[in-house]
Design a protein around this motif. Sequence first.
Motif, PDB file in Angstrom:
ATOM      1  N   ASN A   7      97.598  52.921  87.133  1.00 57.48           N
ATOM      2  CA  ASN A   7      96.729  51.794  86.807  1.00 57.48           C
ATOM      3  C   ASN A   7      95.453  51.805  87.653  1.00 57.48           C
ATOM      4  O   ASN A   7      94.365  51.510  87.139  1.00 57.48           O
ATOM      5  CB  ASN A   7      97.472  50.475  86.981  1.00 57.48           C
ATOM      6  CG  ASN A   7      98.526  50.286  85.913  1.00 57.48           C
ATOM      7  OD1 ASN A   7      98.425  50.816  84.816  1.00 57.48           O
ATOM      8  ND2 ASN A   7      99.568  49.540  86.242  1.00 57.48           N
ATOM      9  N   ARG A  55      93.239  54.490  86.143  1.00 54.56           N
ATOM     10  CA  ARG A  55      92.640  54.032  84.885  1.00 54.56           C
ATOM     11  C   ARG A  55      91.555  52.993  85.144  1.00 54.56           C
ATOM     12  O   ARG A  55      90.522  52.995  84.464  1.00 54.56           O
ATOM     13  CB  ARG A  55      93.720  53.477  83.969  1.00 54.56           C
ATOM     14  CG  ARG A  55      94.593  54.567  83.397  1.00 54.56           C
ATOM     15  CD  ARG A  55      95.680  54.026  82.515  1.00 54.56           C
ATOM     16  NE  ARG A  55      96.481  55.119  81.973  1.00 54.56           N
ATOM     17  CZ  ARG A  55      97.652  54.953  81.411  1.00 54.56           C
ATOM     18  NH1 ARG A  55      98.173  53.755  81.284  1.00 54.56           N
ATOM     19  NH2 ARG A  55      98.316  55.999  80.953  1.00 54.56           N
ATOM     20  N   ASP A  56      91.786  52.105  86.110  1.00 53.60           N
ATOM     21  CA  ASP A  56      90.749  51.129  86.467  1.00 53.60           C
ATOM     22  C   ASP A  56      89.491  51.841  86.947  1.00 53.60           C
ATOM     23  O   ASP A  56      88.372  51.457  86.592  1.00 53.60           O
ATOM     24  CB  ASP A  56      91.250  50.178  87.560  1.00 53.60           C
ATOM     25  CG  ASP A  56      92.313  49.208  87.069  1.00 53.60           C
ATOM     26  OD1 ASP A  56      92.506  49.089  85.837  1.00 53.60           O
ATOM     27  OD2 ASP A  56      92.967  48.584  87.932  1.00 53.60           O
ATOM     28  N   HIS A  57      89.673  52.871  87.749  1.00 50.71           N
ATOM     29  CA  HIS A  57      88.529  53.657  88.227  1.00 50.71           C
ATOM     30  C   HIS A  57      87.773  54.285  87.053  1.00 50.71           C
ATOM     31  O   HIS A  57      86.536  54.217  86.997  1.00 50.71           O
ATOM     32  CB  HIS A  57      88.989  54.747  89.198  1.00 50.71           C
ATOM     33  CG  HIS A  57      87.912  55.699  89.566  1.00 50.71           C
ATOM     34  ND1 HIS A  57      86.907  55.382  90.448  1.00 50.71           N
ATOM     35  CD2 HIS A  57      87.657  56.970  89.137  1.00 50.71           C
ATOM     36  CE1 HIS A  57      86.072  56.409  90.544  1.00 50.71           C
ATOM     37  NE2 HIS A  57      86.513  57.381  89.766  1.00 50.71           N
ATOM     38  N   ARG A  61      87.725  53.286  83.969  1.00 48.71           N
ATOM     39  CA  ARG A  61      87.074  52.216  83.207  1.00 48.71           C
ATOM     40  C   ARG A  61      85.756  51.808  83.859  1.00 48.71           C
ATOM     41  O   ARG A  61      84.784  51.537  83.159  1.00 48.71           O
ATOM     42  CB  ARG A  61      87.990  50.999  83.102  1.00 48.71           C
ATOM     43  CG  ARG A  61      89.035  51.134  82.051  1.00 48.71           C
ATOM     44  CD  ARG A  61      89.814  49.827  81.866  1.00 48.71           C
ATOM     45  NE  ARG A  61      91.083  50.156  81.255  1.00 48.71           N
ATOM     46  CZ  ARG A  61      92.262  50.135  81.872  1.00 48.71           C
ATOM     47  NH1 ARG A  61      92.350  49.748  83.130  1.00 48.71           N
ATOM     48  NH2 ARG A  61      93.357  50.478  81.245  1.00 48.71           N
ATOM     49  N   ARG A  62      85.746  51.751  85.176  1.00 55.09           N
ATOM     50  CA  ARG A  62      84.500  51.395  85.873  1.00 55.09           C
ATOM     51  C   ARG A  62      83.426  52.452  85.635  1.00 55.09           C
ATOM     52  O   ARG A  62      82.234  52.142  85.629  1.00 55.09           O
ATOM     53  CB  ARG A  62      84.749  51.233  87.372  1.00 55.09           C
ATOM     54  CG  ARG A  62      85.484  49.952  87.723  1.00 55.09           C
ATOM     55  CD  ARG A  62      85.511  49.708  89.222  1.00 55.09           C
ATOM     56  NE  ARG A  62      86.214  50.727  89.980  1.00 55.09           N
ATOM     57  CZ  ARG A  62      87.507  50.708  90.293  1.00 55.09           C
ATOM     58  NH1 ARG A  62      88.262  49.709  89.872  1.00 55.09           N
ATOM     59  NH2 ARG A  62      88.048  51.673  90.998  1.00 55.09           N
ATOM     60  N   ARG A  82      83.191  54.325  82.852  1.00 56.41           N
ATOM     61  CA  ARG A  82      82.965  54.521  81.425  1.00 56.41           C
ATOM     62  C   ARG A  82      81.537  54.247  80.972  1.00 56.41           C
ATOM     63  O   ARG A  82      80.972  55.059  80.247  1.00 56.41           O
ATOM     64  CB  ARG A  82      83.954  53.703  80.604  1.00 56.41           C
ATOM     65  CG  ARG A  82      83.942  54.116  79.141  1.00 56.41           C
ATOM     66  CD  ARG A  82      85.031  53.475  78.348  1.00 56.41           C
ATOM     67  NE  ARG A  82      86.298  54.080  78.714  1.00 56.41           N
ATOM     68  CZ  ARG A  82      87.462  53.486  78.599  1.00 56.41           C
ATOM     69  NH1 ARG A  82      87.529  52.263  78.131  1.00 56.41           N
ATOM     70  NH2 ARG A  82      88.567  54.099  78.940  1.00 56.41           N
TER      71      ARG A  82
END
Length: 186
Positions: free
Chosen positions: A72, A75-77, A79-80, A82
């Motif tokens: 998670n 994935r958060d990284h 997303r930042r 993206r």
Amino acid sequence: MAILSFFSGSRECCARLKQQRSKLLRVAYAWCHNRALAEDLVQETLARAVEKCDQLREAEQLEPWLFAILTNCWRDHLRRLRPQEDIENLEETLFDPAPGPERTGERGQIVDRVRAAVARLPLGQREVLTLVDLEEFSYAEVSGILGIPIGTVMSRLCRARQALKQDLIEFDLSAANGSGQLRRVK
């Protein structure tokens, strides 16, 4: 086993989490190929785990639970990043194919070839491959960690292994034909 008996106090919790740090770091580095980022991901994972250690119900699930948190965080990284970068371009920028001067000897070259081949895998395949083959999680555990069906784990792993094999075979063939980067000197 209830969490209260598993973690008898915050010191016990921290000690158990610290034992997993090197495994988490190894996987994080395999995913991002950046030592500083891997350290940050592991730090964030451990911080979240300490905050939420009351959510862990069974002591045997500590490791998969931590790797799910790491997933998670990763994935958060992503997303930042993206809005700034496409994932395909991100993989190219995170991997530096130029060998450093410290990489001498045949063993170092093999390790570099394998790491490069793994880095070229699509993100989903790379995640599954590192969790199953490096960290030896079961398919069911990887399914839980990544939040994907077991069938998807199996198909990604199969495709990742095939791509890895093909990539390494092609590299060896190009090296044998003189167009590769490696050369044997007697």
